[in-house]
Design a protein around this motif. Structure first.
Motif, mmCIF file in Angstrom:
data_model
loop_
_atom_site.group_PDB
_atom_site.id
_atom_site.type_symbol
_atom_site.label_atom_id
_atom_site.label_comp_id
_atom_site.label_asym_id
_atom_site.label_seq_id
_atom_site.Cartn_x
_atom_site.Cartn_y
_atom_site.Cartn_z
ATOM 1 N N LEU A 131 -0.465 -23.211 23.850
ATOM 2 C CA LEU A 131 -0.528 -21.980 24.629
ATOM 3 C C LEU A 131 0.870 -21.395 24.839
ATOM 4 O O LEU A 131 1.061 -20.177 24.730
ATOM 5 C CB LEU A 131 -1.200 -22.233 25.985
ATOM 6 N N VAL A 132 1.841 -22.241 25.127
ATOM 7 C CA VAL A 132 3.216 -21.750 25.302
ATOM 8 C C VAL A 132 3.713 -21.110 24.006
ATOM 9 O O VAL A 132 4.364 -20.056 24.024
ATOM 10 C CB VAL A 132 4.139 -22.892 25.762
ATOM 11 N N TYR A 133 3.414 -21.735 22.886
ATOM 12 C CA TYR A 133 3.781 -21.174 21.572
ATOM 13 C C TYR A 133 3.199 -19.773 21.405
ATOM 14 O O TYR A 133 3.879 -18.827 20.972
ATOM 15 C CB TYR A 133 3.287 -22.116 20.478
ATOM 16 N N LEU A 134 1.917 -19.606 21.739
ATOM 17 C CA LEU A 134 1.268 -18.303 21.591
ATOM 18 C C LEU A 134 1.816 -17.279 22.573
ATOM 19 O O LEU A 134 2.026 -16.110 22.222
ATOM 20 C CB LEU A 134 -0.247 -18.460 21.774
ATOM 21 N N MET A 135 2.064 -17.689 23.804
ATOM 22 C CA MET A 135 2.630 -16.762 24.786
ATOM 23 C C MET A 135 4.014 -16.314 24.352
ATOM 24 O O MET A 135 4.379 -15.145 24.479
ATOM 25 C CB MET A 135 2.669 -17.410 26.173
ATOM 26 N N ASP A 136 4.793 -17.244 23.823
ATOM 27 C CA ASP A 136 6.142 -16.897 23.365
ATOM 28 C C ASP A 136 6.093 -15.924 22.194
ATOM 29 O O ASP A 136 6.896 -14.991 22.115
ATOM 30 C CB ASP A 136 6.887 -18.168 22.954
ATOM 31 N N LYS A 137 5.155 -16.136 21.299
ATOM 32 C CA LYS A 137 5.089 -15.324 20.089
ATOM 33 C C LYS A 137 4.536 -13.925 20.329
ATOM 34 O O LYS A 137 4.990 -12.948 19.730
ATOM 35 C CB LYS A 137 4.231 -16.035 19.045
ATOM 36 N N TYR A 138 3.580 -13.808 21.249
ATOM 37 C CA TYR A 138 2.854 -12.548 21.374
ATOM 38 C C TYR A 138 3.027 -11.799 22.698
ATOM 39 O O TYR A 138 2.679 -10.629 22.776
ATOM 40 C CB TYR A 138 1.357 -12.796 21.143
ATOM 41 N N LEU A 139 3.527 -12.454 23.714
ATOM 42 C CA LEU A 139 3.707 -11.776 24.995
ATOM 43 C C LEU A 139 5.144 -11.310 25.156
ATOM 44 O O LEU A 139 6.083 -11.940 24.663
ATOM 45 C CB LEU A 139 3.386 -12.701 26.181
ATOM 46 N N ASP A 140 5.309 -10.211 25.842
ATOM 47 C CA ASP A 140 6.644 -9.763 26.261
ATOM 48 C C ASP A 140 6.447 -8.771 27.385
ATOM 49 O O ASP A 140 5.377 -8.185 27.535
ATOM 50 C CB ASP A 140 7.437 -9.135 25.123
ATOM 51 N N VAL A 141 7.476 -8.568 28.191
ATOM 52 C CA VAL A 141 7.398 -7.600 29.272
ATOM 53 C C VAL A 141 8.704 -6.846 29.384
ATOM 54 O O VAL A 141 9.767 -7.326 28.997
ATOM 55 C CB VAL A 141 7.123 -8.280 30.646
ATOM 56 N N GLU A 142 8.588 -5.644 29.881
ATOM 57 C CA GLU A 142 9.774 -4.881 30.259
ATOM 58 C C GLU A 142 10.143 -5.263 31.691
ATOM 59 O O GLU A 142 9.294 -5.693 32.460
ATOM 60 C CB GLU A 142 9.495 -3.389 30.159
ATOM 61 N N PRO A 143 11.407 -5.086 32.069
ATOM 62 C CA PRO A 143 11.795 -5.381 33.449
ATOM 63 C C PRO A 143 10.946 -4.605 34.438
ATOM 64 O O PRO A 143 10.570 -3.452 34.185
ATOM 65 C CB PRO A 143 13.269 -4.949 33.504
ATOM 66 N N VAL A 144 10.624 -5.251 35.550
ATOM 67 C CA VAL A 144 9.845 -4.587 36.599
ATOM 68 C C VAL A 144 10.687 -3.491 37.227
ATOM 69 O O VAL A 144 11.821 -3.725 37.658
ATOM 70 C CB VAL A 144 9.420 -5.603 37.684
ATOM 71 N N LYS A 145 10.154 -2.276 37.279
ATOM 72 C CA LYS A 145 10.882 -1.161 37.876
ATOM 73 C C LYS A 145 10.905 -1.291 39.376
ATOM 74 O O LYS A 145 9.895 -1.588 39.994
ATOM 75 C CB LYS A 145 10.246 0.164 37.454
ATOM 76 N N LYS A 146 12.057 -1.033 39.970
ATOM 77 C CA LYS A 146 12.199 -1.151 41.439
ATOM 78 C C LYS A 146 12.222 0.232 42.068
ATOM 79 O O LYS A 146 12.613 1.202 41.457
ATOM 80 C CB LYS A 146 13.494 -1.892 41.774
ATOM 81 N N GLU B 20 -7.241 -9.397 27.268
ATOM 82 C CA GLU B 20 -7.954 -9.472 25.987
ATOM 83 C C GLU B 20 -7.165 -10.313 24.991
ATOM 84 O O GLU B 20 -7.744 -11.118 24.241
ATOM 85 C CB GLU B 20 -8.197 -8.071 25.429
ATOM 86 N N LEU B 21 -5.863 -10.118 24.968
ATOM 87 C CA LEU B 21 -5.010 -10.894 24.067
ATOM 88 C C LEU B 21 -5.121 -12.382 24.379
ATOM 89 O O LEU B 21 -5.334 -13.208 23.489
ATOM 90 C CB LEU B 21 -3.556 -10.432 24.225
ATOM 91 N N PHE B 22 -5.003 -12.718 25.657
ATOM 92 C CA PHE B 22 -5.068 -14.114 26.093
ATOM 93 C C PHE B 22 -6.407 -14.739 25.710
ATOM 94 O O PHE B 22 -6.461 -15.841 25.142
ATOM 95 C CB PHE B 22 -4.850 -14.172 27.611
ATOM 96 N N MET B 23 -7.490 -14.038 26.011
ATOM 97 C CA MET B 23 -8.813 -14.572 25.715
ATOM 98 C C MET B 23 -9.047 -14.674 24.208
ATOM 99 O O MET B 23 -9.836 -15.504 23.744
ATOM 100 C CB MET B 23 -9.898 -13.700 26.361
ATOM 101 N N GLY B 24 -8.340 -13.862 23.440
ATOM 102 C CA GLY B 24 -8.470 -13.910 21.981
ATOM 103 C C GLY B 24 -7.933 -15.191 21.376
ATOM 104 O O GLY B 24 -8.292 -15.555 20.246
ATOM 105 N N TRP B 25 -7.091 -15.892 22.101
ATOM 106 C CA TRP B 25 -6.537 -17.158 21.591
ATOM 107 C C TRP B 25 -7.541 -18.303 21.659
ATOM 108 O O TRP B 25 -7.312 -19.367 21.085
ATOM 109 C CB TRP B 25 -5.274 -17.529 22.371
ATOM 110 N N LYS B 26 -8.617 -18.082 22.364
ATOM 111 C CA LYS B 26 -9.629 -19.132 22.514
ATOM 112 C C LYS B 26 -10.104 -19.655 21.162
ATOM 113 O O LYS B 26 -10.305 -20.861 20.979
ATOM 114 C CB LYS B 26 -10.815 -18.588 23.323
ATOM 115 N N SER B 27 -10.279 -18.745 20.188
ATOM 116 C CA SER B 27 -10.795 -19.157 18.884
ATOM 117 C C SER B 27 -9.869 -20.143 18.188
ATOM 118 O O SER B 27 -10.327 -20.994 17.409
ATOM 119 C CB SER B 27 -11.017 -17.928 17.983
#
Length: 475
Positions: free
Chosen positions: A460-475, A385-392
């Motif tokens: 798109l890279v600017y938006l991904m950098d500003k709004y996306l983040d992840v926690e480390p993948v649990k093993k 939803e976040l990604f698709m919201g950047w379309k505007s």
């Protein structure tokens, strides 16, 4: 005055980036604000008035040309990319070693057949990975088919024959990549099927929706076939395919001749070229943007994938020149060996896993340098939803096609439970006119379309950098 305005925009963007910090995995689209519109506008303005990608592409294509993995030209391209990234002042630039397949074409291929004593010369090229014909070539009767299943049904009837795969693109499909996907199994897998029933060779209609006299090369595979069942395979032009099909209806016993001297040599050492801008908050979390540095040998590798290479580097250049200090480390990766092995993409993902690198997102440009249309999304449902919201934000720049789907071959090995993958999608209508053919040259790339793509990717890279983040993948 321009410098004053640029300084104002830059300061505004930097202040806003500091005010809108976040480390959550999902963010409401309401947080996308006016500052983002200003930043995106500035990316496009910079690219369209002071872009660098077009001249970089001219240098790569005109002075190096085709860059098949393992070739001297591929090594020249590696050195070119490393030098350019250092000149651009990226924080870190290095070469990542990778062993790649080394297939060579050899002498120019020859093909012909005769009708009522008149010899018809056929535009032909060997498919990448094929074996050579015997020294004097191959001549045999031809069986025309439209699918691999047809060959399976014919079985032993194909023994001693040349199989001619002649299924064209479905031109009713607006997305030409879908049309390509509907035909490419003939090129890649047709030889394995024909060889096991004793055919002596295969020829394939070129993978293009255009009717022309240029054969289009590309990878083929022998799959699980035994070496003794390997047979030579080549592509012929679409015009030649139409004519051969017509002549076969009139002369079903005509004999086709072709000769090629290609060869697979031992794997060769090569490199992915990597440059990065260090993240200000999360230097150990990465966003990758890339294209593949290798290309087929018939032309200059302009649309496939010189455009993706220069656009990926220009993304970092646009960030730097507009004073954007990214939160995450942004990497430009020039992948080696996408065309006939994917060794570069696999190596990059393998090294990332070994080093426990956290990849937040990756963007690939490998669909040509035509007019920007949008992006594909391949990631978590939470971030969709976040990604698709950047379309505007990007619709005013013609980027209206936002959809879920495949992102790209070189970044696909990075896929895990959290990473967001995206593919840059330009207009596809002309792409397969040039794909893998001698026509894929610098003059087919439009400066403005190329720079619009660079700006779209940077946005798109600017938006991904500003709004996306992840926690480390649990093993």
């Amino acid at each position: 005055m321009k410098k004053i305005l640029l300084a104002f925009f830059t300061a505004t963007i930097i202040i806003s980036c500091n005010e809108n910090k976040t480390t959550t995995n999902t963010i409401s689209t309401n947080t996308v604000n006016k500052t983002d519109s200003i930043a995106i506008k500035q990316f496009f303005s910079t690219a369209l008035t002071d872009g660098k990608a077009y001249e970089w592409l001219r240098d790569l294509t005109q002075n190096i040309g085709g860059r098949l993995s393992g070739s001297p030209e591929a090594q020249m391209a590696v050195e070119w990319g490393e030098k350019l990234m250092k000149e651009e002042g990226f924080d870190k630039v290095w070469l990542q070693p990778v062993m790649v397949p080394h297939w060579v074409r050899g002498e120019k291929e020859v093909a012909n057949y005769s009708i009522n004593g008149t010899k018809i010369n056929v535009p032909i090229c060997a498919l990448g990975g094929s074996i050579a014909t015997p020294k004097n070539g191959v001549m045999a009767e031809v069986i025309e088919v439209k699918s691999l299943d047809e060959v399976e049904k014919l079985g032993e009837k194909v023994r001693g024959k040349i199989i001619f795969y002649n299924r064209p693109f479905d031109n009713t499909l607006i997305n030409t990549f879908a049309a390509y996907g509907g035909c490419v199994d003939q090129r890649y897998g047709g030889t394995e099927v024909a060889g096991k029933y004793g055919a002596v060779g295969t020829i394939v209609r070129s993978m293009t929706n255009n009717l022309d006299d240029y054969p289009h090369t590309g990878s083929m595979g022998y799959g699980k076939a035994k070496p003794e069942d390997y047979i030579p395979t080549a592509a012929i032009s679409t015009n030649a395919s139409e004519l051969l099909s017509k002549h076969l209806k009139e002369n079903p016993n005509l004999k086709f001749y072709f000769k090629q001297s290609c060869e697979t040599l031992p794997d060769a050492p090569s490199f992915n070229v990597i440059g990065e801008i260090a993240g200000s908050e999360f230097p150990n979390k990465y966003i990758t943007v890339g294209g593949h540095l290798d290309s087929w040998d018939l032309a200059e590798g302009a649309h496939d994938d010189g455009t993706g290479v220069v656009q990926s580097m220009e993304v970092l250049s646009l960030l730097k020149r507009n004073g954007i200090k990214p939160k995450h480390t942004i990497r430009a990766v020039l992948f080696m060996n996408e065309e006939n092995g994917l060794r570069g993409g696999k190596k990059y993902a393998e090294e990332a896993k070994l080093k426990n690198e956290i990849h937040v997102a990756a963007l690939e440009s490998d669909s040509g340098g035509h007019t920007p249309r949008g992006f594909s999304y391949n990631g978590t449902k939470e971030n969709q939803e976040l990604f698709m919201g950047w379309k505007s934000l990007l619709e005013p720049y013609g980027l209206t096609d936002w959809h879920t789907g495949y992102a790209g071959a070189d970044i696909n090995p990075l896929k895990n439970e959290t990473v967001t993958l995206s593919g840059y999608k330009p207009d596809s209508q002309r792409y397969f006119d040039y794909h893998h053919a001698a026509t894929d040259t610098f003059d087919k790339v439009n400066l403005r379309e190329l720079e619009l793509g660079s700006a779209a990717m940077a946005s798109l890279v600017y938006l991904m950098d500003k709004y996306l983040d992840v926690e480390p993948v649990k093993k």
